[in-house]
Design a protein around this motif. Structure first.
Motif, PDB file in Angstrom:
ATOM      1  N   SER A   1      36.660  -6.927 -12.204  1.00  0.00           N
ATOM      2  CA  SER A   1      36.764  -7.320 -13.613  1.00  0.00           C
ATOM      3  C   SER A   1      37.945  -6.630 -14.295  1.00  0.00           C
ATOM      4  O   SER A   1      38.233  -5.462 -14.035  1.00  0.00           O
ATOM      5  N   ILE A   2      38.638  -7.377 -15.158  1.00  0.00           N
ATOM      6  CA  ILE A   2      39.698  -6.796 -15.995  1.00  0.00           C
ATOM      7  C   ILE A   2      39.338  -6.917 -17.478  1.00  0.00           C
ATOM      8  O   ILE A   2      40.162  -6.657 -18.347  1.00  0.00           O
ATOM      9  N   LYS A   3      38.104  -7.308 -17.748  1.00  0.00           N
ATOM     10  CA  LYS A   3      37.652  -7.467 -19.134  1.00  0.00           C
ATOM     11  C   LYS A   3      37.768  -6.146 -19.889  1.00  0.00           C
ATOM     12  O   LYS A   3      37.485  -5.082 -19.349  1.00  0.00           O
ATOM     13  N   TYR A   4      38.225  -6.239 -21.138  1.00  0.00           N
ATOM     14  CA  TYR A   4      38.416  -5.115 -22.064  1.00  0.00           C
ATOM     15  C   TYR A   4      39.605  -4.226 -21.718  1.00  0.00           C
ATOM     16  O   TYR A   4      39.827  -3.212 -22.379  1.00  0.00           O
ATOM     17  N   LEU A   5      40.384  -4.610 -20.709  1.00  0.00           N
ATOM     18  CA  LEU A   5      41.623  -3.895 -20.420  1.00  0.00           C
ATOM     19  C   LEU A   5      42.809  -4.550 -21.125  1.00  0.00           C
ATOM     20  O   LEU A   5      43.847  -3.915 -21.326  1.00  0.00           O
ATOM     21  N   LEU A   6      42.630  -5.800 -21.496  1.00  0.00           N
ATOM     22  CA  LEU A   6      43.683  -6.578 -22.127  1.00  0.00           C
ATOM     23  C   LEU A   6      43.028  -7.666 -22.982  1.00  0.00           C
ATOM     24  O   LEU A   6      41.826  -7.939 -22.832  1.00  0.00           O
ATOM     25  N   PRO A   7      43.770  -8.300 -23.901  1.00  0.00           N
ATOM     26  CA  PRO A   7      43.154  -9.321 -24.748  1.00  0.00           C
ATOM     27  C   PRO A   7      42.535 -10.461 -23.933  1.00  0.00           C
ATOM     28  O   PRO A   7      43.046 -10.826 -22.868  1.00  0.00           O
ATOM     29  N   GLU A   8      41.461 -11.011 -24.465  1.00  0.00           N
ATOM     30  CA  GLU A   8      40.754 -12.088 -23.769  1.00  0.00           C
ATOM     31  C   GLU A   8      41.655 -13.293 -23.540  1.00  0.00           C
ATOM     32  O   GLU A   8      41.548 -13.972 -22.517  1.00  0.00           O
ATOM     33  N   THR A   9      42.558 -13.549 -24.484  1.00  0.00           N
ATOM     34  CA  THR A   9      43.478 -14.680 -24.329  1.00  0.00           C
ATOM     35  C   THR A   9      44.363 -14.500 -23.100  1.00  0.00           C
ATOM     36  O   THR A   9      44.659 -15.465 -22.386  1.00  0.00           O
ATOM     37  N   VAL A  10      44.770 -13.258 -22.833  1.00  0.00           N
ATOM     38  CA  VAL A  10      45.614 -12.975 -21.667  1.00  0.00           C
ATOM     39  C   VAL A  10      44.780 -13.058 -20.392  1.00  0.00           C
ATOM     40  O   VAL A  10      45.228 -13.602 -19.375  1.00  0.00           O
ATOM     41  N   GLU A  11      43.562 -12.546 -20.460  1.00  0.00           N
ATOM     42  CA  GLU A  11      42.662 -12.635 -19.308  1.00  0.00           C
ATOM     43  C   GLU A  11      42.433 -14.097 -18.920  1.00  0.00           C
ATOM     44  O   GLU A  11      42.488 -14.465 -17.731  1.00  0.00           O
ATOM     45  N   ASN A  12      42.198 -14.935 -19.919  1.00  0.00           N
ATOM     46  CA  ASN A  12      41.978 -16.365 -19.662  1.00  0.00           C
ATOM     47  C   ASN A  12      43.220 -17.024 -19.077  1.00  0.00           C
ATOM     48  O   ASN A  12      43.129 -17.891 -18.202  1.00  0.00           O
ATOM     49  N   TYR A  13      44.400 -16.613 -19.551  1.00  0.00           N
ATOM     50  CA  TYR A  13      45.654 -17.179 -19.051  1.00  0.00           C
ATOM     51  C   TYR A  13      45.845 -16.805 -17.580  1.00  0.00           C
ATOM     52  O   TYR A  13      46.233 -17.642 -16.755  1.00  0.00           O
TER      53      TYR A  13
END
Length: 205
Positions: A184-196
């Motif tokens: 998981s990379i959640k909460y390490l970077l914005p959700e919009t970037v995670e989704n991208y």
């Protein structure tokens, strides 16, 4: 009397951009009362990279997504639209022409980069155009750093300030490795970037 705008310049590979980058930019913006922070994703860096950077348009889009919610943040494609190797001095010269109004440019970089400043292309000219803000980083020899700042200030009139900001133990390398390993990379970077990253299938091994 026209008020001179104070603009922070924050370059980087941003592969991917994460909360560490964003927090650093916002802390410096607030501390120095800057009007704007311009994020500049590197196109073709002059120094060797530990890994081959992700396609520059992906890095540009992720930076756009990450900064969209902050009205003081903006993103420039000044470097990624070039095919040649880009240097700080050339980018700063171009920005000075583009703004076409009196501005104070604050070049934000890591304290470790300040120690190597005299290895940069045309650094003697560069220090005339910008004020440097060196962000504290773990592992940087404070004595060596202060000696270098004093040397550059006395010899060239360089304006260099150090800014101590809370360190977030987040790195782009770690994020890439986590994606590769299926973590998981959640909460390490914005959700919009995670989704991208997920949508474009970036960093998969």
């Amino acid at each position: 009397m026209m008020q001179i705008k104070k603009i922070g310049i924050m370059g980087g590979t941003f592969d991917p951009i994460h909360y560490g980058h964003l927090m650093l930019a916002e802390q410096i913006r607030a501390s120095y009362s800057l009007d704007q922070i311009v994020f500049i994703p590197v196109g073709n860096a002059p120094h060797k990279q530990e890994h081959k950077p992700t396609d520059k348009m992906h890095r540009y889009m992720m930076t756009m997504l990450a900064t969209a919610s902050n009205p003081h943040f903006t993103v420039s494609d000044i470097e990624i639209k070039k095919e040649v190797i880009t240097y700080a001095i050339d980018t700063i010269k171009e920005l000075r022409v583009l703004y076409n109004t009196p501005v104070e440019l604050y070049f934000i970089t890591g304290a470790d980069a300040i120690i190597l400043l005299d290895t940069w292309k045309s650094y003697k000219e560069l220090v005339k155009y910008v004020k440097f803000i060196g962000a504290s980083r773990p592992g940087v020899d404070e004595h060596v750093l202060k000696e270098k700042i004093e040397e550059l200030s006395l010899e060239l009139g360089a304006h260099i300030e150090l800014c101590s900001v809370p360190a977030l133990a987040i790195s782009s390398t770690d994020i890439r490795n986590r994606v590769c390993e299926g973590k998981s990379i959640k909460y390490l970077l914005p959700e919009t970037v995670e989704n991208y990253i997920c949508k474009e299938k970036l960093y998969l091994c």
